[in-house]
Design a protein around this motif. Sequence first.
Motif, PDB file in Angstrom:
ATOM      1  N   LEU A  58       1.019  -1.149  -0.006  1.00 16.22           N
ATOM      2  CA  LEU A  58       0.072   0.015  -0.307  1.00 16.22           C
ATOM      3  C   LEU A  58       0.833   1.195   0.182  1.00 16.22           C
ATOM      4  O   LEU A  58       0.169   2.354   0.049  1.00 16.22           O
ATOM      5  N   VAL A  62      -1.842   0.453  -9.281  1.00 14.92           N
ATOM      6  CA  VAL A  62      -2.380  -0.836  -9.212  1.00 14.92           C
ATOM      7  C   VAL A  62      -3.844  -0.549 -10.151  1.00 14.92           C
ATOM      8  O   VAL A  62      -4.369   0.649  -9.973  1.00 14.92           O
ATOM      9  N   LYS A  63      -4.420  -1.794 -10.554  1.00 17.92           N
ATOM     10  CA  LYS A  63      -5.786  -1.787 -11.187  1.00 17.92           C
ATOM     11  C   LYS A  63      -6.642  -2.478 -10.264  1.00 17.92           C
ATOM     12  O   LYS A  63      -6.467  -3.641  -9.882  1.00 17.92           O
ATOM     13  N   THR A  64      -8.021  -1.948  -9.940  1.00 17.55           N
ATOM     14  CA  THR A  64      -8.819  -2.410  -9.259  1.00 17.55           C
ATOM     15  C   THR A  64      -9.768  -3.142 -10.028  1.00 17.55           C
ATOM     16  O   THR A  64      -9.493  -3.401 -11.299  1.00 17.55           O
ATOM     17  N   ALA A  65     -10.458  -4.203  -9.490  1.00 16.08           N
ATOM     18  CA  ALA A  65     -11.180  -5.289 -10.146  1.00 16.08           C
ATOM     19  C   ALA A  65     -12.110  -4.328 -11.109  1.00 16.08           C
ATOM     20  O   ALA A  65     -12.437  -5.054 -12.083  1.00 16.08           O
ATOM     21  N   GLU A  66     -12.470  -3.030 -11.016  1.00 16.58           N
ATOM     22  CA  GLU A  66     -13.399  -2.458 -11.836  1.00 16.58           C
ATOM     23  C   GLU A  66     -12.521  -1.587 -12.806  1.00 16.58           C
ATOM     24  O   GLU A  66     -13.056  -1.033 -13.534  1.00 16.58           O
ATOM     25  N   LEU A  98      -9.944   0.467 -12.382  1.00 15.90           N
ATOM     26  CA  LEU A  98      -9.564   2.026 -12.130  1.00 15.90           C
ATOM     27  C   LEU A  98      -8.039   1.844 -11.883  1.00 15.90           C
ATOM     28  O   LEU A  98      -7.711   1.195 -10.980  1.00 15.90           O
ATOM     29  N   GLU A  99      -7.014   2.507 -12.589  1.00 14.80           N
ATOM     30  CA  GLU A  99      -5.775   2.655 -12.134  1.00 14.80           C
ATOM     31  C   GLU A  99      -5.587   3.763 -10.977  1.00 14.80           C
ATOM     32  O   GLU A  99      -5.998   4.887 -11.017  1.00 14.80           O
ATOM     33  N   VAL A 100      -4.960   3.265 -10.018  1.00 13.37           N
ATOM     34  CA  VAL A 100      -4.650   4.098  -8.763  1.00 13.37           C
ATOM     35  C   VAL A 100      -3.317   3.778  -8.238  1.00 13.37           C
ATOM     36  O   VAL A 100      -2.855   2.481  -7.947  1.00 13.37           O
ATOM     37  N   VAL A 148      -3.696   6.783  -2.169  1.00 10.78           N
ATOM     38  CA  VAL A 148      -5.121   6.496  -1.436  1.00 10.78           C
ATOM     39  C   VAL A 148      -4.913   6.534   0.159  1.00 10.78           C
ATOM     40  O   VAL A 148      -5.513   6.981   1.013  1.00 10.78           O
TER      41      VAL A 148
END
Lengths: 411, 411
Positions: free
Chosen positions: B276, B282-286, B288-290, B295
């Motif tokens: 973290l 990283v890419k969420t399951a949805e 979204l690149e973040v 965060v």
Amino acid sequence: MKRNVLIIGAGGVAQVVAHKCAQYNDRLGDLNIASRTKAKCEAIIASVHEKNAMKVPGVFAAHAVNAMDTAEVAALIRETGCQIVINVGSSFVNMTVLEACIETGAAYMDTAIHEDPKKICETPPWYGNYEWQRRDRCKAAGVTAILGIGFDPGVVNAWARVAEEMLDKITSIDIVDINAGSHGKWFATNFDPEINFREFTGTVYSWQQGAWQENKMFEVGQVWNLPVVGDQKAYLTGHDEVHSLSARYKDADVRFWMGFGDHYINVFTVLKNLGLLSEKPVKTAEGLEVVPLKVVKAVLPDPASLAPNYTGKTCIGDVVRGLKDGKETEILIYNVADHKEAYEEVGSQGISYTAGVPPVTAAILIAEGVWDVGTMANVEEMDPKPFINLLNEMGLPSRIKDANGDRLLQF
Amino acid sequence: MKRNVLIIGAGGVAQVVAHKCAQYNDRLGDLNIASRTKAKCEAIIASVHEKNAMKVPGVFAAHAVNAMDTAEVAALIRETGCQIVINVGSSFVNMTVLEACIETGAAYMDTAIHEDPKKICETPPWYGNYEWQRRDRCKAAGVTAILGIGFDPGVVNAWARVAEEMLDKITSIDIVDINAGSHGKWFATNFDPEINFREFTGTVYSWQQGAWQENKMFEVGQVWNLPVVGDQKAYLTGHDEVHSLSARYKDADVRFWMGFGDHYINVFTVLKNLGLLSEKPVKTAEGLEVVPLKVVKAVLPDPASLAPNYTGKTCIGDVVRGLKDGKETEILIYNVADHKEAYEEVGSQGISYTAGVPPVTAAILIAEGVWDVGTMANVEEMDPKPFINLLNEMGLPSRIKDANGDRLLQF
């Protein structure tokens, strides 16, 4: 006779469901699997063929589906001629899939309570918020909908019903879920981290002294001694089955206990206290809206990736206390599963295995008319005997330990 | 004479810089503050006026600027007639702001090394990667650029120079940074979490026995006994000043130690091991690149919000060992700051205070021609005496403790 099966989902549990359906496809019919990503379904079917799991030659087809869209699911049910839907997708899709079953007349099963992505830990009983609101419509349509038919909820509910039939009165049901296995990673969750953490961030509801009791997670812990895994510390935890068993056993205390090591609790506590387990979006300094929990999910190991190196055993049991012939009696009904054996058989670890076998068992009972009840039911409302007997054959033997010793439970 | 000041940034340190510039505006000129969000600058100016901090009537104007855009910064420097730029914005903007100073001839200051958002912990010496590559151009343009003129780096570099002038030979410089204060939150970082964590996720570089030594964070710890704060455990940590002091004191060991409590280390370890603290998206399951670190920053308390309830003291010191008249000698030069006193004076906590006062001190020395050297310099290359004397007056007294006792350091 209902035979053709549609599996919704393509995670670790779906992998087990696919393998078990294949192993018993002589008692089912065409097999279909659908998820958002068709390639994941194809990978599961490939693993089924690698293991030569199909008992008799037959269809096993992959499909892409948006399970949040009832019309799309209904069209797929019709197109594939499926009469049985095993929903092991995300808990967020349960109601849209159930609606598709009501619309098409297919039997419905899931293994976890429906969840609204935007809400955590709704008011009890949880089944009253979504599932039971559709009970009358299932009955009117003659649709068999078996809720929570994984291991816990699922098999543990059937065990409570077995205890009910053995005792004159039940005074308490303590469901204890211990994973004494090791995945070898610094940290990982055994199933979808988003669902896993959501279980533990809200109020812990238990049913005690005829009312809902509220606690915080990790507030109440005790050491349980269970077969094979020995002494294990478990914590009072909110869980689906408490919300249906409490309706049937109003006079009994109904509690769920989950085992956690100190390391898990520390990581969970850090993430929770920092706000990283929140389902509510935050905005980064750059203006990007993002749900912290989804980022935590993205950085954690994919639960499916744990399977190859998972060792050790799980033990899940119902400790049921009550009265028999006026005497206080305690019964333990339990199962022990082995991570490595599960992986060798179906390519998933033990926790996915225990969750994935029961709905296939139920599918066979529905296909053969034994459990095709034509209404919505929680598992404790069903006759547990054929279910437990078939589970014994299918890789999840139930054992019972009481004053008469420790033995296989069969009827 | 250079007098008009442009402050870049609007965080906790900028707040201190603004208040101190106001308190000494008779020795400076028009004051300007610019950041991405003009409202933050306006809030800082409002707090300056609330405290009646302007010594003499004068200009204090807020501006919006994208500090990543050299042309925009240069235009603002020209428009405001600023000859001194105090850059206390994000470490990511240092080079674009420095380029604007080279273009316009304004003096430049920053308080931390330049960073590329995409890289963590580049190869040593860090100043060689960006800053020193522009040294010749500063000299050619006659631009005074004082690098790392906060507390550490900054005052601690000046102290090393003082020790150099007191000893015949320096054998080791250990900079020890202890925050013995308490912010009362479950967890928070004292400055921008993104920069804070980036400091600790890479290799720990120290200069020992004439070479770069590599360690992991929290690998090497020792208890230091310092005035006021007493025994405190601190860990070998990578830090800017090691990368310039090692160039001037090649034969000495140069180490930086930062104090951490077990709770901080636990939270840091969990976040780091989970991935973290990564600066890589990283890419969420949805889909979204973040960037996980962004965060984490978004969920943590805003460091500026800690100030009102911060209590306790900081102690930062240089432990310098060397030879004097053939004898082994140890000198401690240090400062103790108080969080509550800092908040009452300028509305920021002690850590922002210690970082924000020194560049204003330097700005006055530049304005008055004492430090207007017309080239790029690290602080240890400057005459430390006028700087330390003026810091004593401005709220950051230096003390020295050696064989002759514990006393104010002044010249």
